[in-house]
Design a protein around this motif. Structure first.
Motif: not given
Length: 636
Positions: A234-249, A543-546
């Motif tokens: 299933a397609p992932a929730d990109l907004a959630e994934v990017m928020e979590e990745s940036v926070a981790a970094h 872009k939709q997530a952004a």
């Protein structure tokens, strides 16, 4: 973030390790260390240069030795706190607060399986006293470099190729196939190295060197496998994934800044980082107006200012107007291998400016275009399929002759759309794989053969075949996903990650790339191609997530490349150097390049008939690299 080096089963190992460690001192100005061990089975030396980011105390200096294991480690483990807590619950006692010790203890606890649990960027060498074995490992994408050379019954390794060349240059030879690859791509794929016998440990793999001289390399992570698995789910929730990745970094014991070009990717990373930590500031670049005109470049700094003002981000602007004639030899040395992308100069200058302000860590939006279909070539290759359905008479009798007659520059102003049209027609009628390859390489195979000594012509076919093998090695069902996967395996590690690491570390600055992350990659390939590119719109899903974080003006602005005023440099500042150093250079003198073909290429560019600036820049940087290698004793 550091520089590592070492020798295994080398009689002159300590001398070699000292030379290599000194040569990469820029990677770690905060401290240095070496460790040596010799017994009746094995001789090992490890060297280290430290840039302190996590646990700034001297107890975290390396080589780090503990209970029979010794490690030199270059990288950042973003989930080290969670792994530390898990190891502590198992009874492990820690003596530092560093992620280095977590890597060491994780290996003790789980062996190679620990690599699958690491989230970060890393390359390390680890010695086990009990077995006398040396382990080398590299992060999944190959963000951090690791070179090694088999020498006798052992090997030597280092974070940069220049370290190995400094230590053993007189024993080495230039690899002609890699130089041919550099001319085709303007960078060298990870599968090749400019020096014969030197290898890049593949991203997502680890190597075991035993005292008996046996070396084995094993893969623990594959982006092709990840892409296949993700595409079936299933397609992932990109907004959630990017928020979590940036926070981790953002894990660090020093302040963090961000690159902000004003484009989509850097704006996402910068704004999310600033939301997580209001102290995060940003750096952007601007160019001289006269350079922008000839390059036909948009003024990205305008957008960077808008983003910074909207979110209250402290923005530092750097005008790029380097003394390019003086700087060119330096950037060639910095980049280690022949990499003909002037964008590396932007990275170096921004990192130098950040370093001058005391910054050690900078975030980057690199990797989003590869994963989410953001390059012009991705859209162009899809448009080519439609172009091929036009009547042949219209294509060959009207469009092609008209485009061929177009100049690429007129009255000192670059004609960007003419450049794009000529480029498009060079691949528009090819099948999928050669179309994609030609969309971003500098020559078609026959053109490159015409530039080379006939004895080197065979390498062109080898390089092209290798691209074909990588491109076709997948089970993905749509063309956009196949292009993204090829870029993630070739373009991302071979060019963008390579120059970013070398240029940033030359300024003693660490660059983190939240898009280049296994969790983000899994999410990216869970999204089908039709949700990445539709019509003339690229990166639709991202872009939709952004839109959760950024204004539409930034999200939907035209694509702009992270580049440099290359055409202004080639036509102006570098003109004399091209005539004196390239046309009369060692590559032509040796016969490797045909002087007449090269002169024609330069003449077409200067007359504005064709845009050959990238080719000229690549050949000039290759000439300077070749001279450097020969001066260090490397044979041809």
């Amino acid at each position: 973030m550091c520089g590592i080096a070492g020798c295994y089963q080398q009689a002159d190992g300590q001398k070699l390790t000292d030379v290599m460690t000194d040569r990469i001192a820029h990677r770690g100005p905060d401290s240095a260390g070496t460790w040596s061990h010799q017994d009746d089975r094995v001789s090992i030396q490890l060297g280290f240069r430290r840039l302190s980011i996590i646990d700034l105390s001297t107890t975290a200096d390396q080589p780090l030795r503990k209970d029979g294991l010794t490690i030199v480690y270059n990288g950042e483990l973003y989930n080290y706190r969670a792994l530390r807590a898990e190891l502590t619950a198992r009874g492990t006692r820690f003596v530092t607060k560093s992620d280095t010790e977590v890597v060491l203890e994780a290996w003790r606890a789980w062996g190679p399986r620990a690599l699958e649990r690491f989230r970060g960027m890393f390359a390390f060498g680890l010695v086990d006293d009990s077995s006398g074995e040396l382990v080398l490992a590299r992060d999944p994408f190959g963000i951090k470099p690791l070179y090694f050379l088999r020498r006798g019954s052992g090997l030597i390794f280092a974070s940069e190729l220049k370290a190995i060349v400094a230590a053993a240059g007189s024993e080495l030879r230039i690899e002609p196939g890699a130089l041919v690859a550099s001319m085709l791509y303007y960078w060298i794929p990870e599968q090749r190295c400019a020096i014969s016998g030197v290898h890049k440990l593949p991203g997502g793999s680890w190597a075991l060197m035993r005292p008996d001289g046996v070396l084995s390399v094993q893969q623990y992570w594959s982006i092709a496998d990840v892409a296949a698995e993700a595409a079936s789910g299933a397609p992932a929730d990109l907004a959630e994934v990017m928020e979590e990745s940036v926070a981790a970094h953002l894990v660090a014991d020093v302040p963090i800044s961000s690159f902000l070009s004003g484009g989509l990717d850097s704006s996402i990373v910068t704004v999310l980082a600033h939301r997580a930590d209001a102290k995060v500031d940003a750096y952007t670049i601007a160019f001289r107006p006269e350079d922008q005109r000839l390059e036909a470049m948009p003024d990205d700094a305008v957008y960077a200012r808008k983003v910074a003002a909207r979110y209250g981000i402290d923005l530092h602007e750097i005008e790029i107007s380097p003394q390019i004639v003086e700087m060119l030899p330096h950037i060639v040395d910095v980049l280690d291998e022949p990499i003909g992308d002037p964008a590396a100069i932007n990275t170096l200058l921004m990192c130098e400016a950040a370093h001058a302000r005391g910054v050690k860590v900078v975030l980057s939006g690199l990797g989003a275009d590869e994963l989410f279909g953001g390059y012009r070539k991705h859209l162009a290759c899809l448009l080519a399929s439609r172009y091929g359905r036009l009547p042949a008479g219209l294509r060959h009798g009207v469009v092609q002759p008209a485009v061929q007659r177009m100049p690429v520059a007129l009255a000192g102003r670059g004609l960007r759309y003419a450049r794009w049209a000529k480029r498009f027609l060079s691949f528009a009628e090819l099948p999928e794989e050669p179309r994609f390859r030609r969309s971003y390489t500098l020559y078609d195979p026959d053109e490159l053969v015409g530039l080379l000594d006939p004895d080197l012509a065979g390498y062109v076919g080898q390089v092209v075949d290798q691209h074909c093998q990588v491109y076709d090695d997948n089970v993905l069902e749509d063309q956009v996903s196949r292009m993204c996967l090829a870029d993630t395996r070739l373009f991302l590690p071979g060019l963008n990650l390579a120059y970013t690491d070398k240029a940033s570390m030359a300024a003693s600055v660490e660059v983190r790339v939240p898009f280049v992350d296994p969790v983000v990659a899994q999410a990216a390939f869970s999204i089908p191609g039709r949700r990445k590119i539709r019509g003339r719109q690229s990166k639709i899903a991202l872009k939709q997530a952004a839109e959760n974080w950024l204004p539409r003006e930034i999200v939907h602005r035209p694509k702009a490349s992270f580049s440099a005023p290359l055409r202004a440099w080639i036509q102006g500042d570098l003109r004399e150097l091209i005539d004196d150093v390239l046309v009369c250079g060692e590559l032509a003198e040796s016969g490797m390049l045909r002087r007449d073909a090269m002169a024609q290429l330069i003449a077409d560019d200067r007359a504005g008939r064709e845009d050959r600036s990238k080719q000229v820049w690549q050949l000039l940087t290759l000439e300077l690299w070749y001279r450097n290698a020969r001066a260090l004793g490397v044979a041809t």
